[in-house]
Design an enzyme around this catalytic site. Sequence first.
Site, PDB file in Angstrom:
ATOM      1  N   GLY A  47      30.742  26.266 -57.412  1.00 28.75           N
ATOM      2  CA  GLY A  47      29.238  25.801 -57.444  1.00 28.75           C
ATOM      3  C   GLY A  47      28.086  26.648 -58.018  1.00 28.75           C
ATOM      4  O   GLY A  47      27.744  27.595 -58.015  1.00 28.75           O
ATOM      5  N   SER A  49      27.120  26.137 -61.069  1.00 27.04           N
ATOM      6  CA  SER A  49      26.519  26.041 -62.141  1.00 27.04           C
ATOM      7  C   SER A  49      25.069  25.740 -61.972  1.00 27.04           C
ATOM      8  O   SER A  49      24.522  25.777 -63.195  1.00 27.04           O
ATOM      9  CB  SER A  49      27.379  24.365 -62.795  1.00 27.04           C
ATOM     10  OG  SER A  49      26.792  23.996 -61.389  1.00 27.04           O
ATOM     11  N   THR A  50      24.403  25.763 -60.739  1.00 33.61           N
ATOM     12  CA  THR A  50      23.535  25.577 -60.808  1.00 33.61           C
ATOM     13  C   THR A  50      23.324  26.196 -59.474  1.00 33.61           C
ATOM     14  O   THR A  50      23.702  27.130 -58.792  1.00 33.61           O
ATOM     15  CB  THR A  50      22.741  23.977 -60.161  1.00 33.61           C
ATOM     16  OG1 THR A  50      23.461  23.511 -58.970  1.00 33.61           O
ATOM     17  CG2 THR A  50      22.622  22.936 -61.580  1.00 33.61           C
ATOM     18  N   GLY A  51      21.994  26.687 -59.342  1.00 37.15           N
ATOM     19  CA  GLY A  51      20.928  27.314 -57.512  1.00 37.15           C
ATOM     20  C   GLY A  51      22.165  28.809 -57.714  1.00 37.15           C
ATOM     21  O   GLY A  51      21.688  29.696 -58.453  1.00 37.15           O
ATOM     22  N   ALA A 111      36.117  20.837 -56.578  1.00 37.32           N
ATOM     23  CA  ALA A 111      36.484  21.692 -55.666  1.00 37.32           C
ATOM     24  C   ALA A 111      37.182  21.868 -54.548  1.00 37.32           C
ATOM     25  O   ALA A 111      38.037  22.438 -54.016  1.00 37.32           O
ATOM     26  CB  ALA A 111      35.276  22.987 -55.799  1.00 37.32           C
ATOM     27  N   LEU A 138      29.147  25.584 -52.833  1.00 42.50           N
ATOM     28  CA  LEU A 138      28.684  24.453 -53.088  1.00 42.50           C
ATOM     29  C   LEU A 138      27.271  23.112 -51.816  1.00 42.50           C
ATOM     30  O   LEU A 138      27.564  24.295 -51.328  1.00 42.50           O
ATOM     31  CB  LEU A 138      30.206  23.749 -52.749  1.00 42.50           C
ATOM     32  CG  LEU A 138      31.684  23.901 -53.208  1.00 42.50           C
ATOM     33  CD1 LEU A 138      32.524  23.069 -53.074  1.00 42.50           C
ATOM     34  CD2 LEU A 138      31.401  22.895 -54.997  1.00 42.50           C
ATOM     35  N   TYR A 224      21.320  28.253 -44.513  1.00 47.12           N
ATOM     36  CA  TYR A 224      20.029  28.653 -44.174  1.00 47.12           C
ATOM     37  C   TYR A 224      19.886  28.286 -42.594  1.00 47.12           C
ATOM     38  O   TYR A 224      20.745  28.453 -41.636  1.00 47.12           O
ATOM     39  CB  TYR A 224      19.386  27.782 -45.404  1.00 47.12           C
ATOM     40  CG  TYR A 224      17.735  27.307 -45.037  1.00 47.12           C
ATOM     41  CD1 TYR A 224      16.718  28.654 -45.304  1.00 47.12           C
ATOM     42  CD2 TYR A 224      17.217  26.646 -44.056  1.00 47.12           C
ATOM     43  CE1 TYR A 224      15.552  28.960 -45.787  1.00 47.12           C
ATOM     44  CE2 TYR A 224      15.721  27.056 -43.898  1.00 47.12           C
ATOM     45  CZ  TYR A 224      15.303  28.085 -45.622  1.00 47.12           C
ATOM     46  OH  TYR A 224      13.906  27.986 -44.827  1.00 47.12           O
ATOM     47  N   TYR A 234      16.967  20.791 -40.091  1.00 51.40           N
ATOM     48  CA  TYR A 234      17.650  21.217 -40.953  1.00 51.40           C
ATOM     49  C   TYR A 234      18.799  22.440 -39.473  1.00 51.40           C
ATOM     50  O   TYR A 234      20.178  21.772 -38.973  1.00 51.40           O
ATOM     51  CB  TYR A 234      17.327  22.815 -41.469  1.00 51.40           C
ATOM     52  CG  TYR A 234      17.848  23.241 -42.210  1.00 51.40           C
ATOM     53  CD1 TYR A 234      17.872  22.588 -43.304  1.00 51.40           C
ATOM     54  CD2 TYR A 234      18.935  24.207 -41.896  1.00 51.40           C
ATOM     55  CE1 TYR A 234      18.876  23.151 -44.908  1.00 51.40           C
ATOM     56  CE2 TYR A 234      20.034  24.411 -43.218  1.00 51.40           C
ATOM     57  CZ  TYR A 234      19.873  24.131 -43.853  1.00 51.40           C
ATOM     58  OH  TYR A 234      20.691  24.643 -44.626  1.00 51.40           O
ATOM     59  N   THR A 274      16.022  23.623 -54.921  1.00 52.44           N
ATOM     60  CA  THR A 274      16.888  23.815 -55.391  1.00 52.44           C
ATOM     61  C   THR A 274      17.262  21.750 -55.437  1.00 52.44           C
ATOM     62  O   THR A 274      16.607  21.256 -54.517  1.00 52.44           O
ATOM     63  CB  THR A 274      18.293  23.991 -55.452  1.00 52.44           C
ATOM     64  OG1 THR A 274      18.518  23.377 -54.097  1.00 52.44           O
ATOM     65  CG2 THR A 274      17.864  25.499 -55.239  1.00 52.44           C
TER      66      THR A 274
HETATM   67  P1  NAD Z   1      22.957  23.485 -55.759  1.00 49.54           P
HETATM   68  O1  NAD Z   1      22.763  22.098 -56.055  1.00 49.54           O
HETATM   69  O2  NAD Z   1      22.088  23.799 -57.417  1.00 49.54           O
HETATM   70  O3  NAD Z   1      24.128  23.789 -56.332  1.00 49.54           O
HETATM   71  C1  NAD Z   1      25.612  23.123 -56.160  1.00 49.54           C
HETATM   72  C2  NAD Z   1      26.736  23.521 -56.571  1.00 49.54           C
HETATM   73  O4  NAD Z   1      28.040  23.084 -56.376  1.00 49.54           O
HETATM   74  C3  NAD Z   1      27.055  23.584 -58.242  1.00 49.54           C
HETATM   75  O5  NAD Z   1      27.292  23.938 -59.237  1.00 49.54           O
HETATM   76  C4  NAD Z   1      27.221  22.085 -58.295  1.00 49.54           C
HETATM   77  O6  NAD Z   1      27.678  21.678 -59.451  1.00 49.54           O
HETATM   78  C5  NAD Z   1      28.198  22.339 -57.536  1.00 49.54           C
HETATM   79  N1  NAD Z   1      29.110  21.314 -57.114  1.00 49.54           N
HETATM   80  C6  NAD Z   1      28.932  20.130 -55.702  1.00 49.54           C
HETATM   81  N2  NAD Z   1      29.397  18.889 -55.559  1.00 49.54           N
HETATM   82  C7  NAD Z   1      30.724  19.555 -56.341  1.00 49.54           C
HETATM   83  C8  NAD Z   1      31.639  19.330 -55.793  1.00 49.54           C
HETATM   84  N3  NAD Z   1      32.977  18.191 -55.433  1.00 49.54           N
HETATM   85  N4  NAD Z   1      33.075  20.238 -57.071  1.00 49.54           N
HETATM   86  C9  NAD Z   1      32.314  20.762 -57.998  1.00 49.54           C
HETATM   87  N5  NAD Z   1      31.507  21.805 -56.838  1.00 49.54           N
HETATM   88  C10 NAD Z   1      30.960  20.848 -56.349  1.00 49.54           C
HETATM   89  O7  NAD Z   1      22.335  24.221 -54.950  1.00 49.54           O
HETATM   90  P2  NAD Z   1      22.186  25.420 -54.420  1.00 49.54           P
HETATM   91  O8  NAD Z   1      20.710  25.060 -53.198  1.00 49.54           O
HETATM   92  O9  NAD Z   1      22.539  26.856 -54.686  1.00 49.54           O
HETATM   93  O10 NAD Z   1      23.213  25.503 -52.644  1.00 49.54           O
HETATM   94  C11 NAD Z   1      24.116  26.352 -52.288  1.00 49.54           C
HETATM   95  C12 NAD Z   1      24.368  27.189 -51.288  1.00 49.54           C
HETATM   96  O11 NAD Z   1      23.487  27.770 -50.499  1.00 49.54           O
HETATM   97  C13 NAD Z   1      24.541  26.130 -49.867  1.00 49.54           C
HETATM   98  O12 NAD Z   1      25.821  25.907 -48.724  1.00 49.54           O
HETATM   99  C14 NAD Z   1      23.031  25.029 -49.277  1.00 49.54           C
HETATM  100  O13 NAD Z   1      23.153  25.221 -48.517  1.00 49.54           O
HETATM  101  C15 NAD Z   1      22.881  26.932 -49.394  1.00 49.54           C
HETATM  102  N6  NAD Z   1      21.365  27.036 -49.182  1.00 49.54           N
HETATM  103  C16 NAD Z   1      20.581  26.671 -49.644  1.00 49.54           C
HETATM  104  C17 NAD Z   1      18.838  27.240 -49.802  1.00 49.54           C
HETATM  105  C18 NAD Z   1      18.020  26.752 -50.352  1.00 49.54           C
HETATM  106  O14 NAD Z   1      17.022  26.668 -50.390  1.00 49.54           O
HETATM  107  N7  NAD Z   1      18.457  25.344 -51.454  1.00 49.54           N
HETATM  108  C19 NAD Z   1      18.777  28.005 -49.030  1.00 49.54           C
HETATM  109  C20 NAD Z   1      19.535  28.957 -48.098  1.00 49.54           C
HETATM  110  C21 NAD Z   1      21.104  28.722 -47.953  1.00 49.54           C
HETATM  111 NA    NA Z   2      24.983  26.977 -56.067  1.00 50.61          NA
END
Ligand code: NAD
Ligand code: NA
Length: 396
Positions: A47, A49-51, A111, A138, A224, A234, A274
């Site tokens: 995962g 590529s983003t976030g 993945a 992810l 989270y 949530y 995100t």
């Molecule tokens: P995001 O959407 O920015 O990133 C998701 C990543 O997963 C991307 O790199 C995407 O390409 C990859 N991905 C999705 N489906 C895929 C697949 N089938 N195969 C391969 N890659 C795949 O999300 P994020 O907000 O960075 O979330 C990442 C983690 O952090 C999650 O578990 C989320 O619950 C957690 N989180 C998020 C927050 C928030 O506020 N955004 C807060 C705390 C925790």
């Molecule tokens: Na991510």
Amino acid sequence: MIIEPRTRGFICLTAHPKGCEKNVLNQINYVKSKDPIEGPKNVLVIGASTGFGLASRITSAFGSNAATIGVFLEKPPKPNRPASPGWYNSAAFETQAHQAGLYAKSINGDAFSDDIKKQTIELIKKDLGQIDLVIYSLASPVRLHPKTGIKHKSVLKPIGGVYTNKTVDFHTGDISQISIDPATEEDVANTIAVMGGEDWYFWIDALQKENLLAPNATTVAYSYIGPKLTEPVYRKGTIGRAKDDLEATAFKISDSLKSINGKAYVSVNKALVTQASSAIPVIPLYISLLYKIMKENNVHEGCIEQMERLFSERLYTTEQPNTDKEGRIRVDDWEMREDIQAQIKDLWDNATTETLGSIGDLEGYNTDFFNLFGFKVEGVNYDEDVNEIVEIPGLQ
Ligand code: NAD
Ligand code: NA
């Protein structure tokens, strides 16, 4: 082509390569402005590529000179059809990493599948030998289960009763009441199947069976918690059940890593804009109030500040990172500060379409949302013709 944002609800269908590149450069520069981290050397980010995953990869590479392999699911560009943002982010990251003399390769695919795990394993065997940090980041709405062939869809619903609260359309600033029907047992099971810990376990198990985890290897997944206010949708809703499962899986993985003295952690991160969080009802209004208060108190962070702090002040300082009584690392500590939460609670009650402009940071939310796709990024000329076809240099 000239690329403009085309939004549909909480997604944007286009992405800007220069804006994404600029975002990545800003993140790299942030990490470089901090002290070097005595951190990991060979990192796998699932995962990436983003976030938070991208920020973890950038921190590993530019904070700790690590070799990184990134796994993600992104849409490549086609003539006149821009790629998804994570594609452009990864292209920019790998270009910069290679220029800095750092190993960086990636795999684009599902993945959750056995095939992508196999490809990743082959790449590690060929190039890196062993991994000392695996980041599991992810966020996906669906998972095709590799053993059963069932396609699970996650839902964002309360459990046990209808949940009614305020929500905002962050494009217009309109606040309205939203009622969400409770999940069925099947919804809960499906959400756990997608966002719970099973796939994390499968990854670590597959890597360990091939002896690809170095002694003392660490793996971290992200969770989270958030305030009472958002609990029904949530932490006590379907996604919360999946996070409970993810957190329990950390203990299971730590047990399985005993022979190499490895450790699995969950890090609880702060709420951020995100692609994943924009899709959750009620959360965007909470985030726009949170941003306002955290910025006023000088404790606001984005993904890169969070991940840099996770690495430098939690994972790679003392021998064992401090955890809460559930064993979780907390970098949501500033979001959850009592004074911050008390202020948000007051604002929440007063938030209306009319007041939000002044009491919340809707503009910050909006900018961050467009930034995810490379738009509204400072220093980018959007009138300029850009080539939408961009290659990721280390893509396998
Ligand atoms: P995001 O959407 O920015 O990133 C998701 C990543 O997963 C991307 O790199 C995407 O390409 C990859 N991905 C999705 N489906 C895929 C697949 N089938 N195969 C391969 N890659 C795949 O999300 P994020 O907000 O960075 O979330 C990442 C983690 O952090 C999650 O578990 C989320 O619950 C957690 N989180 C998020 C927050 C928030 O506020 N955004 C807060 C705390 C925790
Ligand atoms: Na991510």
